[in-house]
Design an enzyme around this catalytic site. Sequence first.
Site, PDB file in Angstrom:
ATOM      1  N   HIS A 165      22.354  37.253  88.552  1.00 27.24           N
ATOM      2  CA  HIS A 165      22.387  36.178  90.394  1.00 27.24           C
ATOM      3  C   HIS A 165      23.693  35.108  89.729  1.00 27.24           C
ATOM      4  O   HIS A 165      24.283  34.350  90.698  1.00 27.24           O
ATOM      5  CB  HIS A 165      20.658  36.071  90.328  1.00 27.24           C
ATOM      6  CG  HIS A 165      20.587  35.264  91.063  1.00 27.24           C
ATOM      7  ND1 HIS A 165      21.218  35.713  92.398  1.00 27.24           N
ATOM      8  CD2 HIS A 165      20.180  33.407  91.346  1.00 27.24           C
ATOM      9  CE1 HIS A 165      20.329  34.124  93.085  1.00 27.24           C
ATOM     10  NE2 HIS A 165      20.017  33.108  92.260  1.00 27.24           N
TER      11      HIS A 165
ATOM     12  N   GLN B 208      26.138  34.824  88.090  1.00 30.04           N
ATOM     13  CA  GLN B 208      27.259  34.771  87.784  1.00 30.04           C
ATOM     14  C   GLN B 208      27.836  34.612  89.472  1.00 30.04           C
ATOM     15  O   GLN B 208      28.559  34.908  89.529  1.00 30.04           O
ATOM     16  CB  GLN B 208      27.726  36.365  87.594  1.00 30.04           C
ATOM     17  CG  GLN B 208      27.582  36.223  86.107  1.00 30.04           C
ATOM     18  CD  GLN B 208      28.316  35.560  85.121  1.00 30.04           C
ATOM     19  OE1 GLN B 208      29.381  35.198  85.497  1.00 30.04           O
ATOM     20  NE2 GLN B 208      28.254  35.020  84.213  1.00 30.04           N
ATOM     21  N   ASP B 209      26.287  35.805  89.987  1.00 24.60           N
ATOM     22  CA  ASP B 209      27.363  35.639  91.373  1.00 24.60           C
ATOM     23  C   ASP B 209      27.347  34.204  92.599  1.00 24.60           C
ATOM     24  O   ASP B 209      28.704  34.489  92.810  1.00 24.60           O
ATOM     25  CB  ASP B 209      26.184  37.032  92.459  1.00 24.60           C
ATOM     26  CG  ASP B 209      25.533  36.630  93.933  1.00 24.60           C
ATOM     27  OD1 ASP B 209      27.485  37.185  94.415  1.00 24.60           O
ATOM     28  OD2 ASP B 209      24.907  36.358  94.580  1.00 24.60           O
ATOM     29  N   HIS B 210      26.499  33.675  91.874  1.00 26.39           N
ATOM     30  CA  HIS B 210      26.864  31.817  92.366  1.00 26.39           C
ATOM     31  C   HIS B 210      27.564  31.425  92.061  1.00 26.39           C
ATOM     32  O   HIS B 210      28.560  30.661  93.138  1.00 26.39           O
ATOM     33  CB  HIS B 210      25.797  31.142  91.806  1.00 26.39           C
ATOM     34  CG  HIS B 210      24.188  31.242  92.792  1.00 26.39           C
ATOM     35  ND1 HIS B 210      23.881  30.155  93.973  1.00 26.39           N
ATOM     36  CD2 HIS B 210      22.608  31.830  93.023  1.00 26.39           C
ATOM     37  CE1 HIS B 210      22.903  30.214  93.879  1.00 26.39           C
ATOM     38  NE2 HIS B 210      21.989  31.220  93.617  1.00 26.39           N
TER      39      HIS B 210
END
Length: 107
Positions: free
Chosen positions: A78, A80-82
Amino acid sequence: MDEDENLQAIMGLIVNGGNAKSSAMEAIMAAKTGDFAGADAKLKEADVALSEAHNSQTGMLTKEASGDHVKVTLLMVHSQDHLMNAITFRDLAGEIVDLYKKLANKA
């Protein structure tokens, strides 16, 4: 990397990524109203936040590369996605601000 260090790095990615995206959005809104100095300042704020997030990520990568493996969790993914979304949004915001500047110069 102990669990506490890992959680701090993950939260650094989430918080700084979110701050960068928010600043980039504020840059677009400022440019939309013709406040180009404000837009540029907000883009710089976004860059600072991205730099801080990148430092957190680099610390994690360095530890991993040195053999200090960390369990990959949903929270890590999550974070890394941000960060990746924030980077993309910042890049796009810069282009949108430039477009507003060009439109203002033609008016």
